[in-house]
Design a protein around this motif. Structure first.
Motif, PDB file in Angstrom:
ATOM      1  N   ASN A   2       0.848  -1.189   0.000  1.00  0.00           N
ATOM      2  CA  ASN A   2       0.000   0.000   0.000  1.00  0.00           C
ATOM      3  C   ASN A   2       0.889   1.247   0.000  1.00  0.00           C
ATOM      4  O   ASN A   2       1.597   1.505   0.962  1.00  0.00           O
ATOM      5  CB  ASN A   2      -0.895  -0.040   1.239  1.00  0.00           C
ATOM      6  N   MET A   3       0.826   2.005  -1.100  1.00  0.00           N
ATOM      7  CA  MET A   3       1.707   3.180  -1.227  1.00  0.00           C
ATOM      8  C   MET A   3       1.444   4.217  -0.138  1.00  0.00           C
ATOM      9  O   MET A   3       2.371   4.879   0.311  1.00  0.00           O
ATOM     10  CB  MET A   3       1.527   3.850  -2.597  1.00  0.00           C
ATOM     11  N   LYS A  29       1.538  -5.908 -11.787  1.00  0.00           N
ATOM     12  CA  LYS A  29       1.103  -5.861 -10.383  1.00  0.00           C
ATOM     13  C   LYS A  29       1.644  -4.617  -9.680  1.00  0.00           C
ATOM     14  O   LYS A  29       0.950  -3.999  -8.878  1.00  0.00           O
ATOM     15  CB  LYS A  29       1.570  -7.121  -9.638  1.00  0.00           C
ATOM     16  N   GLU A  32      -0.200  -1.474 -10.906  1.00  0.00           N
ATOM     17  CA  GLU A  32      -1.545  -1.400 -10.297  1.00  0.00           C
ATOM     18  C   GLU A  32      -1.505  -0.683  -8.952  1.00  0.00           C
ATOM     19  O   GLU A  32      -2.481  -0.055  -8.552  1.00  0.00           O
ATOM     20  CB  GLU A  32      -2.118  -2.812 -10.089  1.00  0.00           C
ATOM     21  N   LYS A  33      -0.380  -0.757  -8.254  1.00  0.00           N
ATOM     22  CA  LYS A  33      -0.233  -0.116  -6.940  1.00  0.00           C
ATOM     23  C   LYS A  33       0.056   1.376  -7.073  1.00  0.00           C
ATOM     24  O   LYS A  33       0.054   2.103  -6.097  1.00  0.00           O
ATOM     25  CB  LYS A  33       0.890  -0.779  -6.129  1.00  0.00           C
ATOM     26  N   ARG A  34       0.365   1.800  -8.278  1.00  0.00           N
ATOM     27  CA  ARG A  34       0.627   3.200  -8.607  1.00  0.00           C
ATOM     28  C   ARG A  34       1.746   3.846  -7.783  1.00  0.00           C
ATOM     29  O   ARG A  34       1.545   4.858  -7.113  1.00  0.00           O
ATOM     30  CB  ARG A  34      -0.652   4.011  -8.517  1.00  0.00           C
TER      31      ARG A  34
END
Length: 191
Positions: A2-3, A29, A32-34
């Motif tokens: 989680n960023m 993947k 997707e978490k940016r």
């Protein structure tokens, strides 16, 4: 991963040899978490192999709105239209004219002297390491938080810490003055 748990800019640094699944699936993947960006650091590839892989990674990054930063191969980056390059300090020394063709030029530094040199040569940001113990640098003692604090005080560029960064210690790097962190193993091994 989680960023938002990091409370800073987080960049993913690739090493396909650490992946447990196909590399491009792992990049997807990660995207997707940016994270703030993905640095494609696959130094063992030839320039033509790198350029082919970079085109695929850039496509994934575009789909997710994630900045892609290519590493070392300036001609490949220019050919692919990537405005961002990351260079080892030695390559920067020999490429000052070429690097002016990029919007962002990151440089890896391992001492205060290298940081000041990179700044003087026109780098736009620095990656300083390795800060904490890491399996990627077995047997090499980490430079530590005092090194990072001093480096951040002495340059006028954004500095990103690398080396053994995780959720528990990323805040220490930011408190020391880093603008963010770079993570390799955590992203390459992420489920």
């Amino acid at each position: 991963m989680n960023m938002s748990m990091y409370n800073c800019r987080v960049f993913a640094v690739t090493n396909r040899k650490l992946c447990r699944i196909p590399f491009l699936d792992q990049v997807e993947k990660i995207a997707e978490k940016r994270p703030a960006g993905i640095i494609l650091r696959e130094k063992d590839l030839s320039e033509s192999e790198y350029m082919e892989l970079a085109g695929q990674v850039m496509g994934i990054c575009r789909r997710y709105g994630v900045e892609c930063i290519l590493h070392t191969y300036m001609e490949a980056a220019l050919h692919l239209g990537c405005p961002n390059i990351h260079l080892p300090i030695g390559l920067l020394r020999n490429s000052v004219v070429e690097m002016t063709r990029f919007k962002k030029v990151g440089v890896s530094v391992h001492s205060g002297e290298e940081a000041l040199e990179a700044q003087g040569l026109g780098a736009t940001c620095l990656i300083a390491g390795h800060i904490f113990e890491t399996g990627c640098k077995k047997g090499l003692p980490p430079r530590g938080i005092p090194f990072l604090e001093e480096l951040c005080r002495n340059v006028d560029l954004p500095v990103y810490a690398i080396g053994g960064i995780n959720r528990e210690n990323a805040g220490l790097a930011v408190k020391a003055g880093a603008d963010g962190v770079c993570i390799m193993s955590g992203f390459m091994n992420m489920d």
